[in-house]
Motif scaffolding. Structure first.
Motif, PDB file in Angstrom:
ATOM      1  N   ALA A   1       0.890   4.192  -2.662  1.00 13.82           N
ATOM      2  CA  ALA A   1       0.494   5.656  -2.336  1.00 13.82           C
ATOM      3  C   ALA A   1       1.574   6.440  -2.838  1.00 13.82           C
ATOM      4  O   ALA A   1       1.345   7.630  -3.350  1.00 13.82           O
ATOM      5  CB  ALA A   1       0.368   5.683  -0.758  1.00 13.82           C
ATOM      6  N   THR A   2       2.889   6.088  -3.088  1.00 15.58           N
ATOM      7  CA  THR A   2       3.715   6.813  -3.367  1.00 15.58           C
ATOM      8  C   THR A   2       3.901   7.123  -5.223  1.00 15.58           C
ATOM      9  O   THR A   2       3.792   8.370  -5.619  1.00 15.58           O
ATOM     10  CB  THR A   2       5.246   6.062  -3.408  1.00 15.58           C
ATOM     11  OG1 THR A   2       5.464   5.726  -1.982  1.00 15.58           O
ATOM     12  CG2 THR A   2       6.489   6.913  -3.600  1.00 15.58           C
ATOM     13  N   VAL A   3       3.108   6.183  -5.818  1.00 15.99           N
ATOM     14  CA  VAL A   3       2.745   6.276  -7.177  1.00 15.99           C
ATOM     15  C   VAL A   3       1.800   7.516  -7.258  1.00 15.99           C
ATOM     16  O   VAL A   3       1.960   8.371  -8.130  1.00 15.99           O
ATOM     17  CB  VAL A   3       2.419   5.077  -7.831  1.00 15.99           C
ATOM     18  CG1 VAL A   3       1.397   5.354  -9.007  1.00 15.99           C
ATOM     19  CG2 VAL A   3       3.073   3.965  -8.026  1.00 15.99           C
ATOM     20  N   THR A   4       0.699   7.586  -6.421  1.00 18.25           N
ATOM     21  CA  THR A   4       0.023   8.603  -6.605  1.00 18.25           C
ATOM     22  C   THR A   4       0.466  10.036  -6.167  1.00 18.25           C
ATOM     23  O   THR A   4       0.361  11.053  -6.773  1.00 18.25           O
ATOM     24  CB  THR A   4      -1.349   8.374  -5.810  1.00 18.25           C
ATOM     25  OG1 THR A   4      -1.607   6.834  -5.878  1.00 18.25           O
ATOM     26  CG2 THR A   4      -2.498   9.478  -5.825  1.00 18.25           C
ATOM     27  N   ILE A   5       1.197   9.985  -5.087  1.00 18.85           N
ATOM     28  CA  ILE A   5       1.825  11.194  -4.729  1.00 18.85           C
ATOM     29  C   ILE A   5       2.745  11.738  -5.789  1.00 18.85           C
ATOM     30  O   ILE A   5       2.853  12.895  -6.339  1.00 18.85           O
ATOM     31  CB  ILE A   5       2.862  11.002  -3.286  1.00 18.85           C
ATOM     32  CG1 ILE A   5       1.757  10.783  -2.262  1.00 18.85           C
ATOM     33  CG2 ILE A   5       3.679  12.267  -3.005  1.00 18.85           C
ATOM     34  CD1 ILE A   5       2.488  10.309  -1.092  1.00 18.85           C
ATOM     35  N   ASP A   6       3.979  10.967  -6.555  1.00 20.33           N
ATOM     36  CA  ASP A   6       4.524  11.244  -7.614  1.00 20.33           C
ATOM     37  C   ASP A   6       3.809  11.699  -8.525  1.00 20.33           C
ATOM     38  O   ASP A   6       4.213  12.698  -9.344  1.00 20.33           O
ATOM     39  CB  ASP A   6       5.639  10.168  -7.947  1.00 20.33           C
ATOM     40  CG  ASP A   6       6.690   9.788  -6.984  1.00 20.33           C
ATOM     41  OD1 ASP A   6       6.953  10.688  -6.216  1.00 20.33           O
ATOM     42  OD2 ASP A   6       7.115   8.600  -6.805  1.00 20.33           O
ATOM     43  N   ALA A   7       2.848  10.961  -9.032  1.00 23.16           N
ATOM     44  CA  ALA A   7       2.041  11.408 -10.420  1.00 23.16           C
ATOM     45  C   ALA A   7       1.559  12.810 -10.021  1.00 23.16           C
ATOM     46  O   ALA A   7       1.354  13.500 -10.984  1.00 23.16           O
ATOM     47  CB  ALA A   7       0.881  10.431 -10.507  1.00 23.16           C
ATOM     48  N   ASP A   8       0.794  12.961  -8.825  1.00 19.65           N
ATOM     49  CA  ASP A   8      -0.081  14.306  -8.518  1.00 19.65           C
ATOM     50  C   ASP A   8       0.828  15.327  -8.482  1.00 19.65           C
ATOM     51  O   ASP A   8       0.759  16.370  -9.211  1.00 19.65           O
ATOM     52  CB  ASP A   8      -0.708  14.117  -7.315  1.00 19.65           C
ATOM     53  CG  ASP A   8      -1.867  13.345  -7.265  1.00 19.65           C
ATOM     54  OD1 ASP A   8      -2.272  12.734  -8.390  1.00 19.65           O
ATOM     55  OD2 ASP A   8      -2.283  12.877  -6.269  1.00 19.65           O
TER      56      ASP A   8
ATOM     57  N   PRO B   1       0.783  -1.181   0.221  1.00 20.46           N
ATOM     58  CA  PRO B   1      -0.086  -0.104   0.018  1.00 20.46           C
ATOM     59  C   PRO B   1       0.894   1.163   0.139  1.00 20.46           C
ATOM     60  O   PRO B   1       0.505   2.265  -0.691  1.00 20.46           O
ATOM     61  CB  PRO B   1      -1.020   0.031   1.302  1.00 20.46           C
ATOM     62  CG  PRO B   1      -0.779  -1.521   1.554  1.00 20.46           C
ATOM     63  CD  PRO B   1       0.462  -2.111   1.116  1.00 20.46           C
ATOM     64  N   GLU B   2       1.961   1.213   0.875  1.00 22.08           N
ATOM     65  CA  GLU B   2       2.989   2.338   0.664  1.00 22.08           C
ATOM     66  C   GLU B   2       3.428   2.741  -0.652  1.00 22.08           C
ATOM     67  O   GLU B   2       3.526   3.904  -1.085  1.00 22.08           O
ATOM     68  CB  GLU B   2       4.194   2.125   1.607  1.00 22.08           C
ATOM     69  CG  GLU B   2       3.802   2.129   3.129  1.00 22.08           C
ATOM     70  CD  GLU B   2       3.318   0.740   3.475  1.00 22.08           C
ATOM     71  OE1 GLU B   2       3.660  -0.412   2.517  1.00 22.08           O
ATOM     72  OE2 GLU B   2       2.376   0.526   4.173  1.00 22.08           O
ATOM     73  N   LYS B   3       3.712   1.702  -1.210  1.00 18.29           N
ATOM     74  CA  LYS B   3       4.498   1.776  -2.672  1.00 18.29           C
ATOM     75  C   LYS B   3       3.090   2.341  -3.671  1.00 18.29           C
ATOM     76  O   LYS B   3       3.494   3.254  -4.252  1.00 18.29           O
ATOM     77  CB  LYS B   3       4.894   0.603  -3.289  1.00 18.29           C
ATOM     78  CG  LYS B   3       6.096   0.668  -4.085  1.00 18.29           C
ATOM     79  CD  LYS B   3       6.825  -0.760  -4.218  1.00 18.29           C
ATOM     80  CE  LYS B   3       7.664  -0.609  -5.521  1.00 18.29           C
ATOM     81  NZ  LYS B   3       7.901  -1.787  -6.011  1.00 18.29           N
TER      82      LYS B   3
END
Ligand code: DLZ
Ligand code: SF4
Length: 507
Positions: free
Chosen positions: A493-500, A489-491
């Motif tokens: 979430a990181t995808v979403t943070i980076d993309a945003d 789940p952390e990974k």
């Protein structure tokens, strides 16, 4: 019957249906440079210059054949700026009994032409464009009753119908498609031949000055303009391609190398689409090279498939699905086109290389278009309308019939899978495998997250996560979604943070 025959800028073929039964004693061929066609989208300067020069050379060749040509130059003080306006002028000058045109390649112009008869109070005859190898009726009959349309099956029918690369009723070599032997990454030390170049003659020099002046605010460069502008020159481009590049075309058709825009590609799309070359003559010349032992089957089959298969297929699909096709937005993508599509100023090396070449030459090859520019637009969720318009503007071979299926159908999956069986989404690893761009990029293709990570990497997963409801059930994406689901789940979430973060910066 005295006939006014309108020849459009992309209909420069002596064998055009609307020229076939011309009465030399009284008919007039009208060719007109008009701002309406130059600016309905603001075409790349090089594209306008190519078409105007080719139109002027074509007009001259018609006159040499004894045809009476009325040629309207853009800088003629009496130029009224639109095709309909120029026809009205010609009607008052020549008093024709009727108007004949060959069907144009764009829906917007056909729609306009359908009102001409009432507008001019004269019969307007629109003849089918026979410059393609599959008529629109034949394409509809082939498509009838199929839920999805796949080029490969259409292409096999066309191979049989035209008896191309056939051994009686079987494909030569027993396989229809040799792409498994193609698509090699570029290797070091490739010798890439210099492409055909033509020094501008007096006609082209004049056109270049005109375009520089009248299209000053259009995208693109005119420097070192060297395209062919006559049928003879276009034939020599074809012959030089067959001799020097065709043998390596298949192997390296997807490869991208820094500062090598042309690779082993043919650069004849602009000539085919404007009428200077004919598809069947190109196909038979390339097939003959195979039979003469001058090029391997993987190259020849791959090349022929683009013309006999793909080109005919997208044209048929366009007319089958217009006008709805232009409205499709299956993934509801709505982000505006980032500014760097016009400036090339981005730290993403693959994009800056592809855009700078496009700016300089009005050209990029199919993998730069599909897997770099198109892939980025897909992953970033750019609006199909804006992306389509950009492609239509910037490429010298671009007309809506070819752009819309390639961009909306192939690159953006905007038609929901009518043309492609899955979205052509890829992360940085694909671009790294097929190019040398990543070596000199600000971003690191091996990094998956964080400020320096290749944006394609996290945009790829973000695209899949974001669109799960729409494409999650696609069987061809099942394995990829399972990989995503195995991420912590952390990974995720990181995808979403980076993309945003990345997408916010784009705006
Ligand atoms: C693309 C183009 C441009 C830039 N200029 C002209 C022009 O001045 N006169 C003309 O007849 N055609 C031009 N064209 C090509 C047309 O836009 C093309 O025929 C339609 O888009 C249909 O394919
Ligand atoms: Fe493109 Fe990523 Fe490679 Fe940079 S690292 S060139 S952004 S694929």
């Amino acid at each position: 019957m005295k006939t006014l025959r309108l020849i459009l800028g992309d209909q420069l073929d002596r064998d055009l249906p609307s020229l076939r039964d011309i009465d030399l004693a009284q008919d007039i061929a009208l060719i007109a440079e008009v701002m309406a066609e130059v600016t309905y989208v603001k075409h790349h300067k090089r594209k306008v210059a190519f078409l105007f020069s080719a139109m002027r050379h074509f007009a001259k060749s018609l006159e040499d054949d004894g045809i009476q040509v009325s040629y309207r130059r853009l800088d003629d003080p009496e130029n009224v700026g639109s095709l309909a306006g120029e026809i009205i002028s010609s009607i008052s000058t020549f008093s024709p009994d009727r108007i004949v045109v060959t069907a144009p390649g764009e829906y917007r112009l056909v729609s306009e032409m359908l009102s001409w008869q009432d507008q001019f109070n004269l019969p307007v005859i629109i003849l089918p464009d026979t410059r393609f190898l599959c008529s629109l009726d034949d394409f509809s009959a082939w498509a009838d009753g199929r839920k999805s349309l796949r080029m490969e099956f259409f292409y096999r029918e066309m191979r049989k119908r035209y008896n191309i690369l056939m051994d009686k009723d079987k494909p030569i070599g027993d396989k229809w498609n040799y792409d498994a032997d193609n698509r090699q990454p570029p290797k070091a030390g490739l010798h890439i031949p210099t492409p055909s170049q033509f020094k501008p003659d007096a006609i082209t020099v004049e056109v270049l000055a005109l375009v520089e002046k009248r299209c000053a605010d259009h995208f693109g460069q005119l420097d070192a303009f060297d395209f062919a502008v006559t049928r003879e020159q276009a034939m020599s481009v074809l012959n030089q391609f067959i001799m020097e590049r065709l043998p390596y075309f298949g192997t390296y058709q997807d490869a991208m190398v820094t500062d090598e825009p042309w690779m082993y590609h043919s650069h004849i799309g602009l000539y085919l689409n404007a009428g200077l070359l004919r598809p069947l003559e190109v196909i038979t010349a390339v097939e003959a090279a195979y039979h003469a032992g001058a090029a391997p089957l993987n190259a020849v089959e791959g090349f022929i498939r683009q013309i006999l298969g793909w080109r005919e297929f997208v044209r048929g699909l366009y007319w089958l699905k217009m006008p709805e096709y232009a409205e499709f937005n299956f993934l509801q993508a709505s982000k505006p086109l980032p500014d760097f599509f016009w400036t090339g100023k981005t730290d993403m090396r693959c994009l800056s290389q592809s855009i700078q070449q496009t700016d300089a030459f009005s050209y990029a090859h199919h993998i730069q278009r599909l897997m770099v520019l198109g892939n980025f637009a897909l992953l970033a969720g750019l609006s199909p309308k804006e992306v389509n318009e950009w492609f239509l503007i910037v490429y010298v071979d671009a007309y809506e019939w070819v752009v819309l299926p390639n961009v909306s159908g192939m690159a953006l999956f905007a038609d929901g899978g009518f043309l492609a069986s899955k979205p052509y989404a890829a992360g940085g690893a694909y671009i790294n495998r097929m190019s040398d761009y990543c070596k000199s990029c600000y971003y690191n293709v091996a990094e998956k997250s964080g400020e320096k990570a290749c944006p394609f990497n996290y945009l790829y997963w973000n695209f899949l996560a974001r669109n799960r409801e729409k494409i999650g059930g696609n069987p061809r994406l099942g394995m990829i979604y399972r990989t995503f689901d195995r991420m912590s789940p952390e990974k995720q979430a990181t995808v979403t943070i980076d993309a945003d973060r990345f997408i916010a910066k784009l705006a």
